[in-house]
Scaffold this motif. Structure first.
Motif, short mmCIF file in Angstrom:
data_model
loop_
_atom_site.label_atom_id
_atom_site.label_comp_id
_atom_site.label_asym_id
_atom_site.label_seq_id
_atom_site.Cartn_x
_atom_site.Cartn_y
_atom_site.Cartn_z
N ALA A 1 0.89 -1.07 -0.07
CA ALA A 1 0.01 -0.03 -0.03
C ALA A 1 0.90 1.16 0.03
O ALA A 1 0.74 2.18 -0.88
CB ALA A 1 -0.80 -0.02 1.30
N ASP A 2 2.02 1.20 0.68
CA ASP A 2 2.92 2.28 0.92
C ASP A 2 3.55 2.66 -0.48
O ASP A 2 3.61 3.75 -1.01
CB ASP A 2 3.87 2.08 2.22
N GLU A 3 4.03 1.46 -0.96
CA GLU A 3 4.56 1.51 -2.28
C GLU A 3 3.90 2.23 -3.51
O GLU A 3 3.99 2.97 -4.17
CB GLU A 3 5.25 0.22 -2.74
N VAL A 4 2.53 1.50 -3.46
CA VAL A 4 1.69 2.04 -4.66
C VAL A 4 1.37 3.47 -4.42
O VAL A 4 1.19 4.17 -5.29
CB VAL A 4 0.32 1.03 -4.65
N VAL B 1 -0.03 9.29 -4.26
CA VAL B 1 -1.44 9.67 -3.51
C VAL B 1 -1.24 9.45 -2.05
O VAL B 1 -2.44 9.22 -1.43
CB VAL B 1 -2.40 8.82 -4.06
N GLU B 2 0.02 9.36 -1.63
CA GLU B 2 0.22 8.85 -0.34
C GLU B 2 -0.48 9.92 0.67
O GLU B 2 -0.30 9.69 1.79
CB GLU B 2 1.51 8.57 0.00
N ASN B 3 -0.52 11.11 0.12
CA ASN B 3 -1.25 12.18 1.06
C ASN B 3 -2.74 12.21 1.06
O ASN B 3 -3.38 13.29 1.48
CB ASN B 3 -0.58 13.40 0.67
N ASN B 4 -3.50 11.23 0.34
CA ASN B 4 -4.81 11.54 0.18
C ASN B 4 -5.48 11.13 1.55
O ASN B 4 -5.16 10.29 2.32
CB ASN B 4 -5.43 10.62 -0.92
N PRO B 5 -6.58 12.00 1.66
CA PRO B 5 -7.38 11.88 3.08
C PRO B 5 -7.60 10.29 3.61
O PRO B 5 -7.63 10.08 4.49
CB PRO B 5 -8.53 12.71 2.82
N ALA C 1 -6.58 2.80 -4.70
CA ALA C 1 -5.63 3.36 -5.28
C ALA C 1 -5.38 3.03 -6.68
O ALA C 1 -5.06 3.67 -7.50
CB ALA C 1 -4.08 3.17 -4.48
N LEU C 2 -5.54 1.63 -6.88
CA LEU C 2 -5.23 1.34 -8.36
C LEU C 2 -6.48 1.79 -9.48
O LEU C 2 -6.56 1.29 -10.49
CB LEU C 2 -5.40 -0.37 -8.22
N GLY C 3 -7.45 2.15 -8.66
CA GLY C 3 -8.89 2.87 -9.58
C GLY C 3 -9.72 1.64 -9.70
O GLY C 3 -10.59 1.91 -10.55
N ILE C 4 -9.67 0.60 -8.80
CA ILE C 4 -10.57 -0.40 -8.85
C ILE C 4 -11.78 0.08 -8.30
O ILE C 4 -11.91 0.75 -7.09
CB ILE C 4 -10.14 -1.82 -8.31
N PRO C 5 -13.15 -0.06 -8.82
CA PRO C 5 -14.35 0.52 -8.19
C PRO C 5 -14.56 -0.39 -6.91
O PRO C 5 -14.29 -1.41 -6.87
CB PRO C 5 -15.39 0.28 -9.13
#
Ligand code: SDX
Length: 335
Positions: free
Chosen positions: A230-233, A239-243, A280-284
């Motif tokens: 998760a950290d890597e992706v 987007v590591e700073n996303n809320p 984060a991968l954009g999967i719905p």
């Protein structure tokens, strides 16, 4: 048993060349409402494979067992991607034979006829890791469901459809979707104490989704690997700073520091981090559990083969009857 180079090439070629679905099965998708949950579609379509692939339903025939196993492993990503495409009203994308399993899945989900789709290697590597980590996990609820269904001699497609149905529940494979919905509901770091309090309140049915486990009473090994992933992706996607990720990190910290979770040995599980990565991968979000089912098919098929290739009897879980010893019949007009 890890394959040698020849065995691996043969296996990959077998799976790759069985990724297409029987064309007539496309009609099955059209029977669903557009807003059907992908897991409803997968349960239906996989069960319906029993009505299309008659040449691989005889479980006493080793060749047919192998054909059914390859068909299920190969076609699950195609069915999952078609379930997604159907719900967003986009045309189905056929699998290709020149890309790997995870990349094929991402292509079938996100390619559109209007333009070429290049699979981002970061995403396909993360997807491959998620499929691998979800492949099998001993006698969990859905695997036990597959084994119990298999014990009656039901065909492999019906047994895997039963596993998909069980996995869907929010206490099991549905937890990754439920966890993301919870993080969205929490919304900001300052609301975390309110939700922690609710999770601890015996009178509130709310639980922290993505925490706790039926067996693990410590940080489970998959969560450790997925946390790194998760950290890597998130870092690679910037987007590591996303809320959402901030809320997830603070929630994990707060829960791990809280005596309630420590005493009850409740730690983040596989679904806590897989949901973050998939998002984060954009999967719905509705596709998260379909991902889990796609990865877990490998384990379900392995358990199925292991069980029916050894002596077995029909399953019959014991029950403790705690009802009345006897009750006299009272006619309807006297009740
Ligand atoms: C998976 O089995 C597998 O291997 C499953 C799986 C796999 O790979 O197949 O690992 C995948 O399903 C992971 C789990 C995903 N589920 C969730 O994240 C949903 C949230 N978790 C809970 O629903 C719960 O933790 C379970 C269902 C996972 C485990 O349930 P258990 O083992 O029956 O635990 P429990 O309900 O007996 O809980 C023990 C105590 C209870 O309090 P007391 O009755 O002792 O006072 O801990 C509490 C529970 O109320 N508790 C929680 C909690 N989980 C348990 N309190 C708040 N939040 C939680 N998440």
């Amino acid at each position: 048993h890890l394959p040698n180079a020849t065995e691996l090439e043969e296996f990959e070629s077998l799976v790759t060349n069985h990724t297409m679905l029987h064309e007539q099965m496309v009609n099955f998708f059209r029977g669903f409402r557009r807003d059907a949950h992908p897991m409803a579609i997968m349960t239906g379509v996989v069960g319906a494979m029993s009505a299309f692939y008659h040449d691989s339903t005889d479980i006493t025939d080793q060749h047919q067992r192998e054909v059914a196993s390859i068909r299920l492993i190969a076609k699950m990503p195609t069915i999952a991607a078609m379930a997604y495409k159907y719900t967003v009203g986009q045309p189905f994308v056929y699998p290709r034979n020149d890309v790997d399993y995870a990349s094929n899945f991402l292509r079938m989900c996100f390619a559109v006829p209007a333009e070429d789709y290049e699979v981002n290697p970061i995403l396909s590597r993360a997807m491959d890791r998620i499929f691998t980590l979800h492949a099998d996990h001993e006698q969990n609820a859905s695997t036990s469901t597959v084994r119990l269904a298999s014990s009656s001699g039901a065909n492999p497609f019906a047994c895997i459809a039963a596993g998909i149905a069980c996995l869907w529940g929010p206490a099991h494979g549905g937890a990754n979707q439920a966890c993301l919905e919870m993080l969205n509901e929490i919304g900001s770091v300052d609301r975390i104490p309110e939700f922690i309090a609710r999770a601890k309140d015996k009178h509130d049915p709310f639980r922290l989704m993505g925490f706790g486990h039926r067996v693990y009473k410590n940080i489970e090994p998959r969560a450790t690997v997925l946390k790194e992933s998760a950290d890597e992706v998130l870092g690679l996607l910037g987007v590591e700073n996303n809320p959402l990720w901030q809320v997830a990190k603070e929630l994990e910290k707060a829960a791990l520091a809280d005596p309630y979770f420590a005493e009850k040995k409740l730690f983040p599980n596989v679904d806590f981090y897989s949901g973050i990565i998939l998002k984060a991968l954009g999967i719905p979000i509705e596709m998260f559990t379909a991902m889990f089912a796609t990865g877990r098919t490998v384990g379900w098929i392995s358990h199925w083969n292991e069980m029916i290739t050894n002596p077995y009897r029909i399953g019959r879980p014991r029950q403790l009857y705690t009802g009345a010893d006897s009750r006299d019949y009272v006619p309807l007009n006297k009740r």
